[in-house]
Design a protein around this motif. Structure first.
Motif, PDB file in Angstrom:
ATOM      1  N   ALA A 134      46.493  -8.555  -1.507  1.00 44.41           N
ATOM      2  CA  ALA A 134      46.321  -7.252  -2.145  1.00 44.41           C
ATOM      3  C   ALA A 134      46.666  -7.320  -3.637  1.00 44.41           C
ATOM      4  O   ALA A 134      45.945  -6.777  -4.484  1.00 44.41           O
ATOM      5  CB  ALA A 134      47.189  -6.206  -1.449  1.00 44.41           C
ATOM      6  N   LEU A 135      47.765  -8.012  -3.961  1.00 43.20           N
ATOM      7  CA  LEU A 135      48.138  -8.168  -5.366  1.00 43.20           C
ATOM      8  C   LEU A 135      47.074  -8.936  -6.144  1.00 43.20           C
ATOM      9  O   LEU A 135      46.755  -8.597  -7.291  1.00 43.20           O
ATOM     10  CB  LEU A 135      49.483  -8.893  -5.479  1.00 43.20           C
ATOM     11  N   ALA A 136      46.516  -9.974  -5.522  1.00 39.57           N
ATOM     12  CA  ALA A 136      45.495 -10.782  -6.188  1.00 39.57           C
ATOM     13  C   ALA A 136      44.229  -9.965  -6.445  1.00 39.57           C
ATOM     14  O   ALA A 136      43.588 -10.114  -7.490  1.00 39.57           O
ATOM     15  CB  ALA A 136      45.180 -12.018  -5.347  1.00 39.57           C
TER      16      ALA A 136
ATOM     17  N   GLN B 229      43.499 -17.750  -7.685  1.00 38.54           N
ATOM     18  CA  GLN B 229      42.977 -17.012  -6.539  1.00 38.54           C
ATOM     19  C   GLN B 229      42.766 -17.904  -5.310  1.00 38.54           C
ATOM     20  O   GLN B 229      42.364 -17.411  -4.262  1.00 38.54           O
ATOM     21  CB  GLN B 229      41.661 -16.330  -6.910  1.00 38.54           C
ATOM     22  N   ASP B 230      43.044 -19.191  -5.436  1.00 38.35           N
ATOM     23  CA  ASP B 230      42.849 -20.153  -4.345  1.00 38.35           C
ATOM     24  C   ASP B 230      44.070 -20.105  -3.417  1.00 38.35           C
ATOM     25  O   ASP B 230      45.184 -20.445  -3.817  1.00 38.35           O
ATOM     26  CB  ASP B 230      42.675 -21.559  -4.927  1.00 38.35           C
ATOM     27  N   GLU B 231      43.865 -19.725  -2.171  1.00 41.14           N
ATOM     28  CA  GLU B 231      44.990 -19.604  -1.238  1.00 41.14           C
ATOM     29  C   GLU B 231      45.602 -20.952  -0.889  1.00 41.14           C
ATOM     30  O   GLU B 231      46.768 -21.010  -0.478  1.00 41.14           O
ATOM     31  CB  GLU B 231      44.547 -18.858   0.028  1.00 41.14           C
ATOM     32  N   ASP B 232      44.864 -22.027  -1.060  1.00 42.92           N
ATOM     33  CA  ASP B 232      45.463 -23.355  -0.869  1.00 42.92           C
ATOM     34  C   ASP B 232      46.533 -23.608  -1.921  1.00 42.92           C
ATOM     35  O   ASP B 232      47.558 -24.246  -1.641  1.00 42.92           O
ATOM     36  CB  ASP B 232      44.384 -24.444  -0.931  1.00 42.92           C
ATOM     37  N   VAL B 233      46.306 -23.110  -3.141  1.00 43.69           N
ATOM     38  CA  VAL B 233      47.316 -23.217  -4.199  1.00 43.69           C
ATOM     39  C   VAL B 233      48.531 -22.356  -3.829  1.00 43.69           C
ATOM     40  O   VAL B 233      49.679 -22.790  -3.983  1.00 43.69           O
ATOM     41  CB  VAL B 233      46.730 -22.781  -5.560  1.00 43.69           C
ATOM     42  N   TRP B 234      48.281 -21.170  -3.307  1.00 45.74           N
ATOM     43  CA  TRP B 234      49.404 -20.318  -2.899  1.00 45.74           C
ATOM     44  C   TRP B 234      50.292 -21.034  -1.890  1.00 45.74           C
ATOM     45  O   TRP B 234      51.511 -21.019  -2.014  1.00 45.74           O
ATOM     46  CB  TRP B 234      48.886 -19.040  -2.249  1.00 45.74           C
ATOM     47  N   ARG B 235      49.660 -21.639  -0.903  1.00 50.17           N
ATOM     48  CA  ARG B 235      50.424 -22.277   0.180  1.00 50.17           C
ATOM     49  C   ARG B 235      51.164 -23.527  -0.311  1.00 50.17           C
ATOM     50  O   ARG B 235      52.242 -23.850   0.185  1.00 50.17           O
ATOM     51  CB  ARG B 235      49.502 -22.623   1.342  1.00 50.17           C
TER      52      ARG B 235
END
Length: 536
Positions: free
Chosen positions: A275-277, A251-257
């Motif tokens: 939204a998916l998360a 759920q960490d957006e830094d991981v997503w990026r």
């Protein structure tokens, strides 16, 4: 880069990428000269963000002393939405109508099935449709998924792994799309061996993360990982692996990026990911799909796994079976119908109060290769390596299994041979009549729930040794778990057709070993001994 994510350092560090002959610059300019129907740039110019440009330069720039391109295989592992298919289609066109074209060359866009194979092909057609000048030099054979450059004879064609034989191919460039979905390695082998016939050929693999380790995608990506980390030195490989660790905060957006380089350029859509998360936070199945497809976490087969396979893999050290000669041993036997595996698992108690298990698998010899294709695992290789014993015919020869049990009883001090009585009545009676300690162990909740509990305790506690047997590992990673109102857990396949027979037999053997070594029966938590379980 965080330990929770991985990516190639050269993508973003601004380091120099050698291009002594200008081939990389030429390739970049060709791609920038294309147009894409969905481009947001003026004139619908092909979008090539800096990180993708550096991938192109890494492929076509570095050369050996003879001036030949070093790269022969490119493995690009990116989450969905990072436009890897557009890049792959553009590279295919570079080899069809661009500077990398070879006279009479075969440019292949390959995928697991016809529908998937059409995706890269249609991407290439969409690009070509933006430029009227291409229509005068190309012949579009849409019914064949084929584009031919008439002057040079170079052809781009989409093919699939489910389209029957593709032997005789001699590709100069091969785009391998979504390798994680390929159930068989036959087409891969055809393409791979065909590429070596042509000097300067190139394979580009583009995929998201998959599930399980008994497949060609895992083998190729794992090799690429080792090249990217420096563990293996292979200049012919260009690994572009973006993935997050299994324990990363999904759920960490830094991981997503970190693992979605396109997010900096506006793709995939960050609001869509959010939204998916949010939905995945309350639905475990959606959460696993989010981790696999958007964070490139390579998952095990089951969406509701029995144990973390990293815990399981702690028991992979080699086992010296001779050291257990004449030692107390408990056997779990799971006999099969003609579609499943039959397995004998021997369990020993070790000095550290844990368990050592060794399996023997049996399957019908007929249609072994077909079974490999259906299950997506290398039965033929396992049989050649001795991990599975094929028996003649289209069903398992139970006589061979019984002989193996008798041999094990001669080799070890077998205290019990636990059978699920389904399909086992004749064998159980034969062994009992000859004085072997054959017992029934029905595979219902009352019997198997405590067995599963004991097995889980051993695996999580690091006291379960299995020697890394590949078929047994595959069985364990296929397990789904059903839990009753009392919190008892039970193995099942869920909607999967994958095999779990070895895990079931291992649970049986470990449970009987635990009960045989401990004065307290593992069934005492359930009030009484289950009906039908005979204890010698």
């Amino acid at each position: 880069m965080s330990k929770t994510t991985s990516s190639p350092s050269w993508i973003s560090d601004g380091s120099d990428i050698p291009d002594p002959h200008g081939h990389a610059e030429r390739a970049v300019q060709f791609l920038r000269g294309l147009k894409h129907p969905k481009s947001r740039l003026p004139g619908r110019a092909f979008e090539l963000p800096l990180w993708q440009e550096r991938i192109v330069r890494k492929i076509y720039g570095p050369c050996d002393e003879a001036g030949d391109r070093l790269a022969r295989t490119v493995v690009i592992l990116l989450p969905r939405g990072n436009r890897k298919t557009s890049l792959g289609a553009a590279l295919a066109l570079l080899h069809t109508i661009g500077f990398e074209r070879m006279p009479g060359g075969q440019v292949i866009c390959s995928a697991s099935d016809k529908k998937q194979a059409r995706i890269a092909y249609e991407e290439a057609v969409g690009i070509l449709d933006q430029e009227p000048r291409f229509k005068h030099v190309l012949a579009f054979q849409d019914y064949k998924n084929k584009i031919v450059h008439a002057k040079s004879g170079t052809a781009l064609e989409a093919i699939s792994a489910d389209a029957g034989t593709q032997h005789g191919r001699t590709p100069t460039f091969a785009l391998v799309d979504e390798l994680h979905a390929w159930k068989s390695r036959e087409l891969w082998d055809v393409i791979r061996t065909g590429l070596v016939k042509v000097p300067g050929s190139l394979m580009v693999v583009i995929s998201t993360a998959g599930r399980g380790q008994e497949n060609i995608a895992w083998d190729i990506v794992d090799y690429a990982r080792k090249v990217q980390s420096g563990e293996i030195d292979d200049p012919s490989y260009v690994p572009v692996i973006f993935e997050s660790a299994k324990d990363a905060d999904w759920q960490d957006e830094d991981v997503w990026r970190a693992v979605n380089p396109g997010l900096a350029d506006g793709f995939p859509d960050i609001k869509g990911l959010r939204a998916l998360a949010r939905e995945a936070a309350n639905r475990p199945g959606d959460r696993e799909a989010f981790r696999q497809l958007h964070l490139n976490v390579w998952l095990d087969h089951s969406a509701d796994p029995f144990v973390d396979m990293e815990d399981y893999d702690r028991g992979s050290a080699p086992i010296d079976l001779d050291a257990f000669a004449r030692q107390p041993c408990w056997l779990g036997v799971d006999l099969s119908s003609n579609s499943d595996l039959t397995v004998i698992v021997a369990a020993f108690r070790d000095a550290a109060d844990g368990f050592v298990v060794v399996p023997w698998f049996f399957c019908p010899a007929d249609n072994l290769r077909r079974r490999s294709e259906l299950d997506g695992v290398p039965y033929t290789t396992w049989a050649e390596d001795g991990f599975i014993t094929p028996t003649p015919g289209n069903v398992v020869d139970f006589r061979r299994v019984e002989e193996a049990i008798r041999d094990l009883c001669a080799r070890f001090d077998v205290r019990e041979i636990a059978f699920d009585p389904h399909l086992a009545r004749n064998m159980l009676n034969n062994l009992s009549e000859d004085g072997f300690p054959a017992v029934e162990m029905r595979q219902g909740w009352v019997t198997m729930a405590p067995a599963v509990k004991e097995l889980e305790r051993a695996i999580v506690g690091g006291s379960f040794q299995h020697g890394g047997h590949p078929v047994l590992r595959w069985n364990f990673q296929n397990i789904s778990v059903e839990t009753d109102k009392a919190g008892n857990r039970m193995f099942h396949k869920g909607k999967s057709r994958d095999r779990i027979d070895g895990a079931v037999a291992a649970a049986m053997a470990v449970a009987r070993a635990a009960a045989g070594e401990d004065e307290r029966s593992i069934y005492s938590d359930f009030g009484e001994r289950p009906e039908g379980l005979m204890v010698w």
